[in-house]
Design an enzyme around this catalytic site. Structure first.
Site, PDB file in Angstrom:
ATOM      1  N   PHE A  32       0.835  -1.346   0.177  1.00 12.72           N
ATOM      2  CA  PHE A  32      -0.188   0.044  -0.042  1.00 12.72           C
ATOM      3  C   PHE A  32       0.931   1.283  -0.037  1.00 12.72           C
ATOM      4  O   PHE A  32       1.612   1.609   0.814  1.00 12.72           O
ATOM      5  CB  PHE A  32      -0.670  -0.071   1.254  1.00 12.72           C
ATOM      6  CG  PHE A  32      -1.906   0.992   1.340  1.00 12.72           C
ATOM      7  CD1 PHE A  32      -3.154   0.832   0.560  1.00 12.72           C
ATOM      8  CD2 PHE A  32      -1.697   1.905   2.341  1.00 12.72           C
ATOM      9  CE1 PHE A  32      -3.837   2.281   0.719  1.00 12.72           C
ATOM     10  CE2 PHE A  32      -2.837   3.011   2.605  1.00 12.72           C
ATOM     11  CZ  PHE A  32      -3.759   3.139   1.839  1.00 12.72           C
ATOM     12  N   SER A 100       3.025  -6.453   3.130  1.00 10.69           N
ATOM     13  CA  SER A 100       2.300  -5.725   3.612  1.00 10.69           C
ATOM     14  C   SER A 100       0.618  -5.692   2.913  1.00 10.69           C
ATOM     15  O   SER A 100       0.239  -6.786   3.110  1.00 10.69           O
ATOM     16  CB  SER A 100       2.644  -4.278   3.452  1.00 10.69           C
ATOM     17  OG  SER A 100       1.726  -3.228   4.017  1.00 10.69           O
ATOM     18  N   MET A 101       0.246  -4.768   2.131  1.00  7.46           N
ATOM     19  CA  MET A 101      -0.936  -5.080   1.512  1.00  7.46           C
ATOM     20  C   MET A 101      -0.771  -6.150   0.505  1.00  7.46           C
ATOM     21  O   MET A 101      -1.856  -6.694  -0.043  1.00  7.46           O
ATOM     22  CB  MET A 101      -1.777  -3.718   0.832  1.00  7.46           C
ATOM     23  CG  MET A 101      -2.897  -4.078   0.198  1.00  7.46           C
ATOM     24  SD  MET A 101      -3.687  -2.527  -0.501  1.00  7.46           S
ATOM     25  CE  MET A 101      -2.862  -2.120  -1.752  1.00  7.46           C
ATOM     26  N   ASP A 197       7.417  -3.486  14.141  1.00  8.15           N
ATOM     27  CA  ASP A 197       6.815  -3.038  12.765  1.00  8.15           C
ATOM     28  C   ASP A 197       6.190  -1.729  13.094  1.00  8.15           C
ATOM     29  O   ASP A 197       4.990  -1.773  14.099  1.00  8.15           O
ATOM     30  CB  ASP A 197       5.726  -4.058  12.120  1.00  8.15           C
ATOM     31  CG  ASP A 197       5.231  -3.672  10.951  1.00  8.15           C
ATOM     32  OD1 ASP A 197       5.068  -2.481  10.639  1.00  8.15           O
ATOM     33  OD2 ASP A 197       5.256  -4.660  10.129  1.00  8.15           O
ATOM     34  N   HIS A 227       8.972  -2.565   8.925  1.00  6.24           N
ATOM     35  CA  HIS A 227       7.904  -2.903   8.018  1.00  6.24           C
ATOM     36  C   HIS A 227       8.283  -3.469   6.679  1.00  6.24           C
ATOM     37  O   HIS A 227       7.919  -4.615   6.103  1.00  6.24           O
ATOM     38  CB  HIS A 227       6.779  -2.003   7.824  1.00  6.24           C
ATOM     39  CG  HIS A 227       5.666  -2.478   7.128  1.00  6.24           C
ATOM     40  ND1 HIS A 227       4.846  -3.668   7.487  1.00  6.24           N
ATOM     41  CD2 HIS A 227       5.176  -1.790   6.060  1.00  6.24           C
ATOM     42  CE1 HIS A 227       3.844  -3.354   6.629  1.00  6.24           C
ATOM     43  NE2 HIS A 227       3.805  -2.650   5.541  1.00  6.24           N
TER      44      HIS A 227
END
Length: 251
Positions: A32, A100-101, A197, A227
């Site tokens: 994202f 992540s996304m 994160d 992250h």
């Protein structure tokens, strides 16, 4: 959603990438507000081992945050399904990994396509309380950046300097849909999670581990990355353990 012309050119290092190789394909998905730059080192490492690799650019990403504002989570799904279709035309076996996304979209694909051989979510997002607070907000139009959460001070992620509020609402919809379908995932899963994160709470990965129905599932902690672990100090470990996981599934 009505198709709109791209307002901005794709940034250098933000372009999609594909490498032709064997009958085994690996789809690599960025996150994202990020770009393919965050996944390219993994994609290149997998291609060097002879695998066919596809790294799609999610619609509205790798250009300008105003482009992203125009897109929906269905657009992002369409972007990864296009990459998945490209691999299906060339490969008998497909693995999916995402950051992540990108990890959320990895889970989405595993819920929808049970023939996927294995998945490797990396700091995947299914529940971010800080974002939930914005679900009913109407302003500001753009929020602070969330990218480049990297422990290594010499590395930067190619990501947006602003985050569209509208896009936050879209990822919330995606996470809700994926979270409710985690039980449908049955393929082997190797889940990476950073111990620290600042974007996605590490408990997301524990929740994913507990709720997927896969018989074979592993949670691998990363002690030296934040992250964006794919660009951080644990990059080599991610590549090594992913390749071992893929090779094990091919035996």
């Amino acid at each position: 959603m009505e198709e709109r012309a791209l307002q901005y050119p794709v940034l250098k290092e933000g372009e999609p990438f594909c490498f032709e190789g064997s009958q085994v394909g690996i789809l690599v998905i960025h996150g994202f507000t990020g770009s393919t730059q965050s996944m390219r080192p993994l994609g290149e490492a997998y291609a060097e081992k002879g695998y066919t690799v596809c790294g799609p650019r999610l619609k509205g990403h790798g250009t300008h945050y105003e482009d992203m504002e125009q897109t929906t989570y269905q657009d992002w799904i369409a972007s990864v399904e296009e990459g998945y279709a490209w691999l299906k035309e060339r490969c008998d076996t497909i693995f999916v990994t995402g950051l992540s996304m990108g990890g959320t979209l990895t889970l989405y694909l595993a819920e929808k396509y049970p023939d996927i051989k294995g998945i490797i979510p990396i700091n995947a997002a299914v529940d971010i309380p800080n974002m939930e607070e914005m679900s009913n907000a109407e302003e500001p139009r753009f929020l602070d950046a969330i990218g480049s959460d990297i422990k290594n001070p010499g590395v930067n992620e190619l990501s947006y300097e602003r985050t569209p509020l509208k896009s936050v609402k879209e990822i919330l919809k995606l996470m809700d849909q994926v979270k409710s379908g985690l039980h449908r995932i049955t393929c082997p899963a190797f889940i990476f999670v950073s111990e620290i994160d600042h974007v996605v709470p590490p408990l997301n990965s524990q929740l994913i581990l507990e709720q997927i129905s896969s018989e074979e599932k592993t949670l691998q902690y990363m002690a030296d990355s934040y992250h964006v672990a794919t660009l951080d100090n644990d990059q080599g470990m991610i590549i090594e353990k992913t390749l071992a996981f893929v090779e094990k599934q091919l035996l």
